[in-house]
Write a protein that holds these residues in place. Structure first.
Motif, PDB file in Angstrom:
ATOM      1  N   ALA A   1      50.645   3.117 -45.517  1.00  0.00           N
ATOM      2  CA  ALA A   1      49.996   1.876 -45.927  1.00  0.00           C
ATOM      3  C   ALA A   1      51.071   0.925 -46.425  1.00  0.00           C
ATOM      4  CB  ALA A   1      48.967   2.147 -47.023  1.00  0.00           C
ATOM      5  N   ALA A   2      51.195  -0.202 -45.771  1.00  0.00           N
ATOM      6  CA  ALA A   2      52.290  -1.122 -46.062  1.00  0.00           C
ATOM      7  C   ALA A   2      51.922  -2.113 -47.147  1.00  0.00           C
ATOM      8  CB  ALA A   2      52.677  -1.876 -44.792  1.00  0.00           C
ATOM      9  N   GLU A   3      52.958  -2.667 -47.784  1.00  0.00           N
ATOM     10  CA  GLU A   3      52.812  -3.798 -48.678  1.00  0.00           C
ATOM     11  C   GLU A   3      53.503  -5.001 -48.051  1.00  0.00           C
ATOM     12  OE1 GLU A   3      54.324  -2.513 -52.510  1.00  0.00           O
ATOM     13  OE2 GLU A   3      52.304  -1.956 -53.120  1.00  0.00           O
ATOM     14  N   LYS A   4      53.074  -6.190 -48.446  1.00  0.00           N
ATOM     15  CA  LYS A   4      53.713  -7.402 -47.946  1.00  0.00           C
ATOM     16  C   LYS A   4      53.822  -8.407 -49.080  1.00  0.00           C
ATOM     17  CE  LYS A   4      51.442 -10.128 -45.227  1.00  0.00           C
ATOM     18  NZ  LYS A   4      50.631 -10.652 -44.097  1.00  0.00           N
TER      19      LYS A   4
ATOM     20  N   HIS B   1      45.203  -7.710 -48.476  1.00  0.00           N
ATOM     21  CA  HIS B   1      45.496  -9.131 -48.251  1.00  0.00           C
ATOM     22  C   HIS B   1      44.827  -9.608 -46.965  1.00  0.00           C
ATOM     23  CE1 HIS B   1      47.943 -12.658 -47.046  1.00  0.00           C
ATOM     24  NE2 HIS B   1      47.952 -12.887 -48.354  1.00  0.00           N
ATOM     25  N   ALA B   2      44.860  -8.797 -45.913  1.00  0.00           N
ATOM     26  CA  ALA B   2      44.242  -9.187 -44.646  1.00  0.00           C
ATOM     27  C   ALA B   2      42.724  -9.216 -44.762  1.00  0.00           C
ATOM     28  CB  ALA B   2      44.672  -8.223 -43.536  1.00  0.00           C
TER      29      ALA B   2
ATOM     30  N   THR C   1      33.763  -5.040 -36.967  1.00  0.00           N
ATOM     31  CA  THR C   1      34.347  -6.290 -36.506  1.00  0.00           C
ATOM     32  C   THR C   1      35.483  -6.730 -37.421  1.00  0.00           C
ATOM     33  OG1 THR C   1      32.231  -6.970 -35.564  1.00  0.00           O
ATOM     34  CG2 THR C   1      33.842  -8.701 -35.987  1.00  0.00           C
ATOM     35  N   ILE C   2      35.260  -6.610 -38.725  1.00  0.00           N
ATOM     36  CA  ILE C   2      36.303  -6.969 -39.688  1.00  0.00           C
ATOM     37  C   ILE C   2      37.536  -6.109 -39.466  1.00  0.00           C
ATOM     38  CG2 ILE C   2      36.880  -7.026 -42.147  1.00  0.00           C
ATOM     39  CD1 ILE C   2      33.858  -7.567 -42.637  1.00  0.00           C
ATOM     40  N   ARG C   3      37.336  -4.816 -39.242  1.00  0.00           N
ATOM     41  CA  ARG C   3      38.449  -3.906 -38.988  1.00  0.00           C
ATOM     42  C   ARG C   3      39.249  -4.342 -37.766  1.00  0.00           C
ATOM     43  NH1 ARG C   3      40.519  -0.726 -34.995  1.00  0.00           N
ATOM     44  NH2 ARG C   3      38.387  -0.593 -34.248  1.00  0.00           N
ATOM     45  N   ASP C   4      38.566  -4.784 -36.700  1.00  0.00           N
ATOM     46  CA  ASP C   4      39.270  -5.226 -35.494  1.00  0.00           C
ATOM     47  C   ASP C   4      40.192  -6.405 -35.788  1.00  0.00           C
ATOM     48  OD1 ASP C   4      38.083  -3.278 -34.009  1.00  0.00           O
ATOM     49  OD2 ASP C   4      36.586  -4.573 -33.071  1.00  0.00           O
TER      50      ASP C   4
ATOM     51  N   ALA D   1      43.189  -5.279 -37.993  1.00  0.00           N
ATOM     52  CA  ALA D   1      44.141  -4.471 -37.223  1.00  0.00           C
ATOM     53  C   ALA D   1      45.157  -5.357 -36.505  1.00  0.00           C
ATOM     54  CB  ALA D   1      43.396  -3.593 -36.221  1.00  0.00           C
ATOM     55  N   ARG D   2      44.738  -6.508 -36.019  1.00  0.00           N
ATOM     56  CA  ARG D   2      45.676  -7.424 -35.369  1.00  0.00           C
ATOM     57  C   ARG D   2      46.690  -7.969 -36.362  1.00  0.00           C
ATOM     58  NH1 ARG D   2      41.624 -10.650 -33.682  1.00  0.00           N
ATOM     59  NH2 ARG D   2      42.733 -12.414 -34.626  1.00  0.00           N
ATOM     60  N   ASP D   3      46.215  -8.233 -37.586  1.00  0.00           N
ATOM     61  CA  ASP D   3      47.079  -8.872 -38.581  1.00  0.00           C
ATOM     62  C   ASP D   3      48.118  -7.925 -39.158  1.00  0.00           C
ATOM     63  OD1 ASP D   3      45.708 -11.215 -38.202  1.00  0.00           O
ATOM     64  OD2 ASP D   3      44.387 -10.945 -39.944  1.00  0.00           O
ATOM     65  N   ILE D   4      47.817  -6.621 -39.238  1.00  0.00           N
ATOM     66  CA  ILE D   4      48.714  -5.700 -39.930  1.00  0.00           C
ATOM     67  C   ILE D   4      49.316  -4.655 -38.995  1.00  0.00           C
ATOM     68  CG2 ILE D   4      47.487  -6.040 -42.105  1.00  0.00           C
ATOM     69  CD1 ILE D   4      46.219  -3.321 -41.773  1.00  0.00           C
TER      70      ILE D   4
END
Length: 648
Positions: free
Chosen positions: A233-236, A248-249, A268-271, A274-277
């Motif tokens: 799990a990343a941080e930004k 954040h996303a 839908t939110i997960r989809d 997923a593109r953003d992170i």
């Protein structure tokens, strides 16, 4: 007259930046930077977008005077004691129908199992509390599951968000990844055994969902996880402030997509997230088709994310999903109303021509849902002559609105007595109480006679015709999905699937209480990806395993197993005499792919008596010419196992 009590919303937000260490465990974990910020941004999100009855926050931030001690008061720290206290308070204060949202940002780890841990687990996926390295307990995944299950049994709607990793060595840390390096879980202490004795871990077999990572079994609630079990799990850092990339996303999605985001499903939110992170892959377990913070499952057809380039859209579904040329998809709010007409179909991707006004502009990615399926053959519907011509005309209109292709509504003297090509179609006839029965081919329905559990008793002819068109469209789509087995390659499958038991003694139907073990063995030289889908007796289609929106990957030579039970819907138990005479058919479908992971959630359908829930905006449209696509490096197979379920 009694007044209706509006549901209340409760939230418990936990963020751990500061981890204390007094040497009790002879092991330490590093502090984090973005977890308290996660809590702050979610707190503002909840306050701005949702009315919360009670918002409880437990955080640990380094004090400006002494960064080794927290600035918060003791009762507001994310310790096991305080987290457990708030769960107990929630159980006492919340009422049936209320919503509880639990968010955790911090370290996650796999700890040594306890004597009370679920059987078959070598380690316990756990949330690390602030004082874990001071000899205090962590919150073990299966323990959290029991707390959530207790709330769920009280009919409290539960949503969980975990911005933390949950596999060996997977953590949050170092300003970019929440994962300290070369950390070995310490031995359990007596307190670790003591706090789990009051919590029993029981396996939970249920219709349609199975155990998932964290040992959390989200039957009746929704779990959002920041990443897969093998990922970090990343941080930004944004504008000088560090957050969890997932959190954040998530909040950013709602800020960018108001007001329509409130009607988005978790899937839908997960989809979008997923593109953003990417390459981090967030997951949603449990009831992923609920609208965010909603308590009703949206059976409007599962949306897919289309990519727009000029007047052509690419959809991540294709021949293996039962898509045919001419099918039409529509955009969802808040995007302007646009129609996509499928013009090319490949194995796992389709292309669509966009029907729109020249003044309309579209984003690069939009959500679309099907609103007209396509028929390559003439759809024939036999209608008993006792049904008025007005009904027949409205039925034909209703079918044309929902299905692209040739449709014939044919009047006959008596349904069931037809011969020739018409006999293979659907049939409608009146019932003694003024309703309408629908019948179809036994190969589709699973038995002779009218569809069980379906009652069409509208007040007038037009409404009866509409309800009949909705039910027929549902059966039409179910038949398309059922017939995918005939389109799959017929070469020898490089895998084995077994169900134990598959039937009762001497081939008799299984009882509802039967536990069935599913085993998949990969005999191929490459890894295979499999998804298990249940085609039920109510003509529902639902992904059975895995719970998340992705297939299960099995390396060559290895096996995977899980257990499940099947339930007969109450609507099929109303006529007990019929229920005793006829067992009910469940098809356990295994879809296997090589060289590509595919989602099959878009196949899902509700039971036919809920078919009107898949209705969306209807509009006119037309089919398009076809150019087929062929994907030479992609392989797929389907295997169906039929299970008959009878009385206990």
């Amino acid at each position: 007259m009694a007044t209706q009590t509006l549901p209340k919303r409760f939230a418990l937000l936990v963020g751990v930046d500061l981890y204390l260490n007094d040497g009790s465990r002879k092991s330490k974990v590093n502090n984090l930077q973005g977890c308290v910020n996660d809590v702050k941004v979610i707190r503002e999100f909840l306050r701005n977008e949702f009315q919360s009855h009670k918002l409880c926050i437990l955080t640990s931030s380094p004090s400006s005077a002494n960064p080794t001690i927290p600035e918060e008061l003791d009762d507001c720290l994310p310790t096991f004691k305080n987290i457990k206290r708030e769960f107990d308070n929630m159980y006492e204060q919340a009422c049936p129908g209320d919503l509880f949202f639990f968010h955790f940002s911090g370290h996650g780890a796999e700890l040594q199992r306890t004597s009370n841990s679920p059987a078959g687990r070598l380690k316990d996926a756990s949330l690390l509390t602030m004082d874990y390295c001071c000899g205090k307990p962590a919150v073990r995944g299966w323990q959290l599951n029991e707390w959530l299950k207790k709330l769920n049994e009280k009919k409290i709607h539960v949503v969980v968000s975990l911005d933390s990793c949950h596999a060996a060595g997977s953590w949050r840390n170092d300003g970019s990844l929440r994962t300290p390096k070369d950390w070995t879980p310490p031995p359990n202490l007596p307190i670790d055994e003591a706090v789990v004795q009051e919590t029993s871990s029981e396996p939970n077999c249920r219709h349609g969902e199975l155990d998932v990572s964290w040992d959390i079994n989200p039957d009746g609630f929704t779990l959002m996880a920041a990443c897969e079990s093998t990922e970090y799990a990343a941080e930004k850092t944004v504008d000088g402030t560090t957050y969890g990339a997932f959190t954040h996303a998530l909040c950013g999605y709602f800020q960018r997509n108001q007001p329509g985001a409130m009607f988005s499903t978790y899937r839908t939110i997960r989809d979008h997230i997923a593109r953003d992170i990417s390459p981090q892959n967030p997951r949603v377990y449990g009831r992923d088709r609920l609208a965010f913070f909603g308590n009703k499952e949206l059976f409007s057809a599962t949306p897919v994310l289309a990519e727009i380039k000029g007047d052509v859209a690419s959809l991540p579904i294709g021949r293996v999903h039962g898509v045919k040329t001419g099918a039409e998809f529509a955009t969802r709010p808040p995007t302007s109303e646009v129609t996509l007409s499928i013009s090319e179909v490949g194995d796992f991707e389709s292309k669509a021509h966009i029907v729109r006004d020249s003044s309309q502009t579209l984003p690069q990615h939009i959500e679309v849902v099907p609103f007209r399926w396509s028929s390559e053959e003439t759809l024939k519907v036999l209608v008993e002559s006792s049904l008025p011509r007005r009904f027949q005309k409205e039925l034909s209109n209703g079918l044309q609105k929902r299905i692209v292709g040739d449709i014939e509504v044919i009047e006959v003297n008596e349904v069931g007595k037809a011969h020739g090509p018409e006999a293979a179609g659907f049939g409608l006839k009146t019932t003694v109480d003024g309703g309408i029965d629908i019948s179809g081919p036994a190969s589709l329905i699973g038995y002779e006679g009218p569809v069980r559990g379906l009652e069409i008793k509208a007040q007038n002819e037009d409404k009866q015709a509409t309800e009949s068109a909705v039910a027929l469209t549902h059966l039409f789509r179910f038949e398309q999905i059922l017939n995918l087995r005939n389109q799959a390659p017929q070469d020898t499958a490089p895998f084995e699937v077994t169900l134990d038991p598959e039937s009762g003694p001497d081939g008799s139907p299984l009882s509802e209480s039967s536990t069935i073990k599913f085993t998949f063995k990969n005999n191929d030289e490459a890894e295979l990806h499999f998804t298990v889908i249940n085609l039920g007796p109510g003509f529902h289609v639902k992904q059975l395993f895995p719970s998340e929106d992705s297939p299960k990957t099995v390396p060559r030579g290895e096996t995977r197993s899980f257990s499940f039970r099947l339930k007969i819907p109450n609507e099929l138990k109303r006529d007990r005499a019929d229920y005793q005479r006829h067992p009910h058919r469940d098809i356990i479908r295994t879809v296997v792919t090589r060289n590509k992971k595919l989602s099959f959630k878009s196949l899902e359908l509700p039971d036919i008596w809920n078919a009107d829930q898949v209705e969306s905006g209807r509009r006119s449209g037309s089919g398009r010419d076809v150019e087929l696509l062929f994907d030479l490096d992609f392989s797929w197979w389907i295997q169906d196992n039929v299970i008959l379920i009878g009385l206990n």
